[in-house]
Scaffold this motif. Structure first.
Motif, PDB file in Angstrom:
ATOM      1  N   ARG A  36      31.943  19.361 -46.712  1.00  0.00           N
ATOM      2  CA  ARG A  36      33.084  20.186 -46.300  1.00  0.00           C
ATOM      3  C   ARG A  36      32.710  21.662 -46.147  1.00  0.00           C
ATOM      4  O   ARG A  36      33.471  22.441 -45.592  1.00  0.00           O
ATOM      5  CB  ARG A  36      34.230  20.036 -47.280  1.00  0.00           C
ATOM      6  N   SER A  37      31.534  22.044 -46.645  1.00  0.00           N
ATOM      7  CA  SER A  37      31.056  23.421 -46.498  1.00  0.00           C
ATOM      8  C   SER A  37      29.562  23.366 -46.179  1.00  0.00           C
ATOM      9  O   SER A  37      28.925  22.318 -46.331  1.00  0.00           O
ATOM     10  CB  SER A  37      31.283  24.205 -47.790  1.00  0.00           C
ATOM     11  N   VAL A  38      29.016  24.490 -45.770  1.00  0.00           N
ATOM     12  CA  VAL A  38      27.582  24.534 -45.452  1.00  0.00           C
ATOM     13  C   VAL A  38      26.765  24.245 -46.702  1.00  0.00           C
ATOM     14  O   VAL A  38      25.790  23.486 -46.658  1.00  0.00           O
ATOM     15  CB  VAL A  38      27.194  25.885 -44.825  1.00  0.00           C
ATOM     16  N   SER A  39      27.155  24.825 -47.828  1.00  0.00           N
ATOM     17  CA  SER A  39      26.390  24.579 -49.059  1.00  0.00           C
ATOM     18  C   SER A  39      26.487  23.110 -49.467  1.00  0.00           C
ATOM     19  O   SER A  39      25.490  22.516 -49.894  1.00  0.00           O
ATOM     20  CB  SER A  39      26.855  25.493 -50.192  1.00  0.00           C
ATOM     21  N   GLU A  40      27.656  22.504 -49.311  1.00  0.00           N
ATOM     22  CA  GLU A  40      27.818  21.077 -49.621  1.00  0.00           C
ATOM     23  C   GLU A  40      26.984  20.225 -48.655  1.00  0.00           C
ATOM     24  O   GLU A  40      26.391  19.224 -49.046  1.00  0.00           O
ATOM     25  CB  GLU A  40      29.298  20.710 -49.497  1.00  0.00           C
ATOM     26  N   LEU A  41      26.924  20.642 -47.406  1.00  0.00           N
ATOM     27  CA  LEU A  41      26.136  19.937 -46.397  1.00  0.00           C
ATOM     28  C   LEU A  41      24.651  19.959 -46.746  1.00  0.00           C
ATOM     29  O   LEU A  41      23.962  18.944 -46.673  1.00  0.00           O
ATOM     30  CB  LEU A  41      26.367  20.580 -45.033  1.00  0.00           C
ATOM     31  N   LYS A  42      24.158  21.121 -47.170  1.00  0.00           N
ATOM     32  CA  LYS A  42      22.743  21.251 -47.545  1.00  0.00           C
ATOM     33  C   LYS A  42      22.411  20.367 -48.745  1.00  0.00           C
ATOM     34  O   LYS A  42      21.378  19.694 -48.757  1.00  0.00           O
ATOM     35  CB  LYS A  42      22.406  22.706 -47.858  1.00  0.00           C
ATOM     36  N   VAL A  43      23.278  20.360 -49.745  1.00  0.00           N
ATOM     37  CA  VAL A  43      23.056  19.516 -50.926  1.00  0.00           C
ATOM     38  C   VAL A  43      23.058  18.046 -50.511  1.00  0.00           C
ATOM     39  O   VAL A  43      22.212  17.260 -50.958  1.00  0.00           O
ATOM     40  CB  VAL A  43      24.137  19.790 -52.003  1.00  0.00           C
ATOM     41  N   SER A  44      23.976  17.668 -49.644  1.00  0.00           N
ATOM     42  CA  SER A  44      24.063  16.282 -49.189  1.00  0.00           C
ATOM     43  C   SER A  44      22.799  15.859 -48.450  1.00  0.00           C
ATOM     44  O   SER A  44      22.301  14.742 -48.634  1.00  0.00           O
ATOM     45  CB  SER A  44      25.289  16.110 -48.288  1.00  0.00           C
ATOM     46  N   MET A  45      22.249  16.743 -47.609  1.00  0.00           N
ATOM     47  CA  MET A  45      21.015  16.402 -46.894  1.00  0.00           C
ATOM     48  C   MET A  45      19.862  16.230 -47.875  1.00  0.00           C
ATOM     49  O   MET A  45      19.085  15.282 -47.770  1.00  0.00           O
ATOM     50  CB  MET A  45      20.658  17.446 -45.855  1.00  0.00           C
ATOM     51  N   ARG A  46      19.747  17.144 -48.828  1.00  0.00           N
ATOM     52  CA  ARG A  46      18.663  17.034 -49.815  1.00  0.00           C
ATOM     53  C   ARG A  46      18.760  15.709 -50.574  1.00  0.00           C
ATOM     54  O   ARG A  46      17.757  15.028 -50.770  1.00  0.00           O
ATOM     55  CB  ARG A  46      18.712  18.213 -50.787  1.00  0.00           C
ATOM     56  N   ARG A  47      19.961  15.369 -50.993  1.00  0.00           N
ATOM     57  CA  ARG A  47      20.151  14.100 -51.706  1.00  0.00           C
ATOM     58  C   ARG A  47      19.816  12.911 -50.818  1.00  0.00           C
ATOM     59  O   ARG A  47      19.196  11.945 -51.270  1.00  0.00           O
ATOM     60  CB  ARG A  47      21.592  13.984 -52.202  1.00  0.00           C
ATOM     61  N   ALA A  48      20.238  12.967 -49.556  1.00  0.00           N
ATOM     62  CA  ALA A  48      19.977  11.854 -48.634  1.00  0.00           C
ATOM     63  C   ALA A  48      18.476  11.664 -48.420  1.00  0.00           C
ATOM     64  O   ALA A  48      17.976  10.532 -48.445  1.00  0.00           O
ATOM     65  CB  ALA A  48      20.686  12.096 -47.305  1.00  0.00           C
ATOM     66  N   TYR A  52      16.318   8.515 -49.744  1.00  0.00           N
ATOM     67  CA  TYR A  52      15.518   7.758 -48.785  1.00  0.00           C
ATOM     68  C   TYR A  52      14.080   7.602 -49.280  1.00  0.00           C
ATOM     69  O   TYR A  52      13.518   6.496 -49.273  1.00  0.00           O
ATOM     70  CB  TYR A  52      15.550   8.457 -47.425  1.00  0.00           C
ATOM     71  N   LEU A  53      13.487   8.701 -49.737  1.00  0.00           N
ATOM     72  CA  LEU A  53      12.107   8.650 -50.227  1.00  0.00           C
ATOM     73  C   LEU A  53      11.998   7.777 -51.473  1.00  0.00           C
ATOM     74  O   LEU A  53      11.042   7.006 -51.623  1.00  0.00           O
ATOM     75  CB  LEU A  53      11.594  10.067 -50.502  1.00  0.00           C
ATOM     76  N   GLU A  54      12.980   7.859 -52.353  1.00  0.00           N
ATOM     77  CA  GLU A  54      12.996   7.028 -53.559  1.00  0.00           C
ATOM     78  C   GLU A  54      13.152   5.544 -53.196  1.00  0.00           C
ATOM     79  O   GLU A  54      12.473   4.687 -53.757  1.00  0.00           O
ATOM     80  CB  GLU A  54      14.153   7.463 -54.457  1.00  0.00           C
ATOM     81  N   PHE A  55      14.026   5.254 -52.250  1.00  0.00           N
ATOM     82  CA  PHE A  55      14.228   3.883 -51.788  1.00  0.00           C
ATOM     83  C   PHE A  55      12.925   3.307 -51.237  1.00  0.00           C
ATOM     84  O   PHE A  55      12.545   2.178 -51.565  1.00  0.00           O
ATOM     85  CB  PHE A  55      15.319   3.846 -50.703  1.00  0.00           C
ATOM     86  N   CYS A  56      12.235   4.088 -50.405  1.00  0.00           N
ATOM     87  CA  CYS A  56      10.965   3.627 -49.835  1.00  0.00           C
ATOM     88  C   CYS A  56       9.945   3.354 -50.930  1.00  0.00           C
ATOM     89  O   CYS A  56       9.221   2.349 -50.879  1.00  0.00           O
ATOM     90  CB  CYS A  56      10.416   4.653 -48.844  1.00  0.00           C
ATOM     91  N   GLU A  57       9.894   4.235 -51.919  1.00  0.00           N
ATOM     92  CA  GLU A  57       8.953   4.050 -53.029  1.00  0.00           C
ATOM     93  C   GLU A  57       9.274   2.774 -53.804  1.00  0.00           C
ATOM     94  O   GLU A  57       8.382   1.995 -54.135  1.00  0.00           O
ATOM     95  CB  GLU A  57       8.988   5.263 -53.962  1.00  0.00           C
ATOM     96  N   GLU A  58      10.560   2.540 -54.085  1.00  0.00           N
ATOM     97  CA  GLU A  58      10.969   1.338 -54.819  1.00  0.00           C
ATOM     98  C   GLU A  58      10.631   0.060 -54.052  1.00  0.00           C
ATOM     99  O   GLU A  58      10.277  -0.956 -54.642  1.00  0.00           O
ATOM    100  CB  GLU A  58      12.472   1.372 -55.097  1.00  0.00           C
ATOM    101  N   LYS A  59      10.764   0.110 -52.728  1.00  0.00           N
ATOM    102  CA  LYS A  59      10.491  -1.061 -51.883  1.00  0.00           C
ATOM    103  C   LYS A  59       9.019  -1.200 -51.530  1.00  0.00           C
ATOM    104  O   LYS A  59       8.620  -2.181 -50.904  1.00  0.00           O
ATOM    105  CB  LYS A  59      11.320  -0.997 -50.591  1.00  0.00           C
ATOM    106  N   GLY A  60       8.221  -0.204 -51.913  1.00  0.00           N
ATOM    107  CA  GLY A  60       6.790  -0.266 -51.628  1.00  0.00           C
ATOM    108  C   GLY A  60       6.461  -0.093 -50.162  1.00  0.00           C
ATOM    109  O   GLY A  60       5.474  -0.624 -49.669  1.00  0.00           O
ATOM    110  N   ARG A  61       7.279   0.644 -49.461  1.00  0.00           N
ATOM    111  CA  ARG A  61       7.004   0.870 -48.036  1.00  0.00           C
ATOM    112  C   ARG A  61       6.836   2.350 -47.760  1.00  0.00           C
ATOM    113  O   ARG A  61       7.380   3.199 -48.452  1.00  0.00           O
ATOM    114  CB  ARG A  61       8.072   0.252 -47.161  1.00  0.00           C
ATOM    115  N   GLU A  62       6.043   2.638 -46.769  1.00  0.00           N
ATOM    116  CA  GLU A  62       5.761   4.010 -46.377  1.00  0.00           C
ATOM    117  C   GLU A  62       6.989   4.604 -45.685  1.00  0.00           C
ATOM    118  O   GLU A  62       7.518   4.015 -44.751  1.00  0.00           O
ATOM    119  CB  GLU A  62       4.566   4.019 -45.418  1.00  0.00           C
ATOM    120  N   PRO A  63       7.467   5.763 -46.127  1.00  0.00           N
ATOM    121  CA  PRO A  63       8.610   6.380 -45.437  1.00  0.00           C
ATOM    122  C   PRO A  63       8.206   6.844 -44.045  1.00  0.00           C
ATOM    123  O   PRO A  63       7.049   7.175 -43.806  1.00  0.00           O
ATOM    124  CB  PRO A  63       8.978   7.563 -46.320  1.00  0.00           C
TER     125      PRO A  63
END
Length: 102
Positions: A36-48, A52-63
């Motif tokens: 809803r704000s630029v700061s919230e958007l930036k936090v959301s992208m970092r989390r996403a 994503y990187l954590e998911f790839c690591e858990e699945k054993g696949r290269e991001p």
């Protein structure tokens, strides 16, 4: 545009809903974020991206890595992350000038 860990996010603002929505453009995989704000958007992208990187690591696949600016192919094509970013940010084509030779 927002950059984080080498990934680039582009976003749009919906005035009716007073809401930002975005996506990471320089990867083959879909990574979306919102806020809803630029700061919230930036936090959301970092989390996403981190999720994503954590998911790839858990699945054993290269991001899927951000564009390197190099193309490995049987034909010569100029490709760069800057061009992809510019095309995606403006809603245009990434390679509008590419034409196959007759």
């Amino acid at each position: 545009m927002i950059e984080y860990k080498g990934y680039t996010g582009v976003f749009e603002y919906d005035e009716d809903y007073e809401f930002f929505s975005g996506r990471v453009i320089d990867t083959r995989d879909g990574i979306n974020f919102e806020g809803r704000s630029v700061s919230e958007l930036k936090v959301s992208m970092r989390r996403a991206v981190d999720d994503y990187l954590e998911f790839c690591e858990e699945k054993g696949r290269e991001p899927s890595k951000p564009y390197s600016g190099r193309v490995v192919a049987a034909f010569a094509v100029y490709a760069s992350s800057q061009r992809a970013r510019a095309g995606a940010a403006t809603g245009g084509e990434v390679y509008p000038s590419f034409r196959a030779r007759p």
